[in-house]
Design a protein around this motif. Structure first.
Motif, short mmCIF file in Angstrom:
data_model
loop_
_atom_site.label_atom_id
_atom_site.label_comp_id
_atom_site.label_asym_id
_atom_site.label_seq_id
_atom_site.Cartn_x
_atom_site.Cartn_y
_atom_site.Cartn_z
N SER A 228 0.84 -1.19 0.00
CA SER A 228 0.00 0.00 0.00
C SER A 228 0.88 1.24 0.00
CB SER A 228 -0.91 0.01 1.23
OG SER A 228 -0.15 0.21 2.40
N SER A 229 0.26 2.35 -0.42
CA SER A 229 0.99 3.62 -0.50
C SER A 229 1.49 4.06 0.87
CB SER A 229 0.09 4.69 -1.10
OG SER A 229 0.72 5.95 -1.07
N ASN A 230 0.65 3.89 1.91
CA ASN A 230 1.03 4.31 3.26
C ASN A 230 2.25 3.56 3.77
OD1 ASN A 230 -1.03 6.13 3.36
ND2 ASN A 230 -2.43 4.83 4.51
N LYS A 231 2.29 2.24 3.54
CA LYS A 231 3.42 1.44 3.99
C LYS A 231 4.69 1.84 3.26
CE LYS A 231 1.10 -2.73 5.65
NZ LYS A 231 0.93 -4.19 5.46
N LYS A 232 4.53 2.16 1.97
CA LYS A 232 5.69 2.57 1.18
C LYS A 232 6.28 3.88 1.73
CE LYS A 232 7.07 3.39 -3.65
NZ LYS A 232 7.70 4.69 -3.45
N ILE A 233 5.40 4.83 2.05
CA ILE A 233 5.85 6.11 2.59
C ILE A 233 6.54 5.91 3.94
CG2 ILE A 233 5.10 8.36 3.47
CD1 ILE A 233 2.89 8.30 1.35
N THR A 234 5.96 5.01 4.76
CA THR A 234 6.56 4.71 6.07
C THR A 234 7.95 4.14 5.90
OG1 THR A 234 4.39 4.28 7.05
CG2 THR A 234 6.30 3.40 8.22
N GLU B 235 9.98 4.55 3.37
CA GLU B 235 10.87 5.60 2.87
C GLU B 235 11.28 6.56 3.99
OE1 GLU B 235 8.54 7.26 -0.25
OE2 GLU B 235 9.13 5.75 -1.73
N ALA B 236 10.31 6.89 4.87
CA ALA B 236 10.60 7.80 5.98
C ALA B 236 11.64 7.19 6.92
CB ALA B 236 9.32 8.12 6.75
N TRP C 46 12.11 14.65 -2.03
CA TRP C 46 11.14 13.70 -1.45
C TRP C 46 10.27 14.37 -0.39
CZ3 TRP C 46 10.60 11.78 3.57
CH2 TRP C 46 9.75 10.68 3.71
N ILE C 47 10.88 15.18 0.46
CA ILE C 47 10.15 15.74 1.59
C ILE C 47 9.26 16.92 1.20
CG2 ILE C 47 11.76 17.50 2.46
CD1 ILE C 47 11.29 16.16 5.27
N LYS C 48 9.38 17.37 -0.04
CA LYS C 48 8.48 18.44 -0.50
C LYS C 48 7.03 17.96 -0.55
CE LYS C 48 11.57 21.38 -3.24
NZ LYS C 48 11.89 21.88 -4.60
N GLU D 103 2.50 14.44 2.17
CA GLU D 103 2.32 13.16 2.86
C GLU D 103 3.66 12.59 3.32
OE1 GLU D 103 -0.40 11.69 3.81
OE2 GLU D 103 -1.64 13.30 2.97
N ASN D 104 4.68 12.76 2.48
CA ASN D 104 6.01 12.30 2.86
C ASN D 104 6.52 13.03 4.11
OD1 ASN D 104 5.93 10.66 0.63
ND2 ASN D 104 7.36 11.87 -0.58
N LYS D 105 6.37 14.34 4.09
CA LYS D 105 6.83 15.15 5.21
C LYS D 105 6.08 14.82 6.49
CE LYS D 105 7.72 19.90 6.67
NZ LYS D 105 7.63 21.34 6.32
N LYS D 106 4.77 14.62 6.36
CA LYS D 106 3.93 14.30 7.51
C LYS D 106 4.39 12.98 8.16
CE LYS D 106 -0.90 13.44 8.74
NZ LYS D 106 -2.28 13.30 8.21
#
Length: 321
Positions: free
Chosen positions: A2-8, A10-11, A33-35, A38-41
């Motif tokens: 899922s997109s959320n897991k991917k962002i997690t 990456e963070a 990336w942090i721009k 959702e990534n920044k959050k």
């Protein structure tokens, strides 16, 4: 995935790389990336979890880590996911553990300037008294109580609760009790002083990796000075009835060097003292003096020691006779 897991993932990855230091190419990629909002959050969220975990007393982080490891084994995360995703899953478990067990249920800041603040009643009926020029933060959690002393001096009368230990932290020094009465002072920028009026307290040093090392167990009448590296400078007995005499409006000195006695008085009257000779700073004084009767203190010194005392506005000059 899922997109959320991917962002997690990456963070977590960026936080890990940051710890080792970003090179120029990585910094550019990270900035790009942090721009994304959702990534920044998620980056800030994971960073907050990590920092929150570091703030938990070491005795509790050990238990939490054990619980998390049990959960990881139960869910067989390491077998089912790639290492990076396993790390993400670990942080997700930590996230919920921290939020349900280690997020504050009560928090409040207190500070004083030129006035003693007496009998502050905390949610568990523990009582705190603050000396002048004192600043501290009270943070209560479900399973423990914590005070962060930033500066000054405070007397704690802790309500006994065997299920919730009471911690006071100053610099790298941590004081742990269940229920007792003790004073903690922030001395200069490096020293912590503890005086026990009743009960028993455990004093520990916390290193940069949040590891706890017990350096002393103090009982009624014990007084201790320790620096932020855990080195003990003074460990002696004092009459418990004289601990925190400032709360009642007087200062008690027992073979106290003059320079230390003047430092105590200067907290309440803003006088600056200068000694002409080092030897004069070492004269020892005994007795009980009212905070409001500084002139009587000076009069007594003039009669006891071979020194001259000269007052010029807010300056006091001590010289040999």
């Amino acid at each position: 995935m899922s997109s959320n897991k991917k962002i997690t993932e990456e963070a977590i990855n960026w936080l890990s790389i940051e710890q080792d230091g970003l090179d120029k190419s990585e910094q550019q990629k990270f900035n790009l990336w942090i721009k994304d909002f959702e990534n920044k959050k998620e980056y800030e969220n994971i960073k907050f979890i990590r920092n929150s975990f570091k703030q938990i007393p070491s005795s509790y982080t050990k238990n939490l880590t054990k619980e998390v490891n049990k959960e990881i084994k139960r869910e067989k995360l390491f077998r089912n996911f790639k290492p990076l995703l396993a790390a993400a899953s670990l942080l997700i478990i930590l996230y919920f553990s921290v939020y349900t067990k280690f997020m504050p249920v009560y928090t409040k800041d207190y500070s004083t300037e030129n006035k003693i603040l007496k009998n502050i009643i905390l949610p568990d009926n523990s009582i705190v008294n603050l000396d002048v020029n004192t600043k501290l933060k009270v943070v209560y959690f479900k399973d423990y109580r914590k005070i962060k002393l930033s500066k000054g001096r405070a007397l704690f009368s802790v309500k006994k609760d065997e299920d919730r230990a009471f911690f006071v932290e100053n610099l790298n020094t941590q004081i742990k009790v269940i229920g007792t009465m003790f004073e903690v002072s922030n001395i200069k920028s490096d020293l912590t002083q503890i005086k026990v009026k009743e009960g028993i307290v455990k004093v520990s040093n916390i290193d940069d990796n949040n590891k706890e090392k017990i350096i002393a167990v103090l009982e009624k009448g014990d007084t201790l000075k320790v620096n932020q590296r855990g080195k003990i400078f003074v460990n002696k007995k004092i009459e418990p009835k004289y601990i925190s005499s400032w709360k009642e409006g007087y200062l008690y000195f027992a073979k106290t060097p003059l320079i230390e006695a003047f430092k105590e008085f200067s907290k309440y009257n803003n006088y600056k003292t200068t000694f002409d000779k080092y030897e004069n700073t070492l004269h020892e004084i005994d007795g009980k003096f009212s905070i409001k009767e500084f002139d009587k203190f000076l009069y007594a010194l003039d009669k006891i020691y071979p020194i001259n005392i000269k007052k010029e506005k807010k300056n006091i000059i001590i010289s040999s006779k």
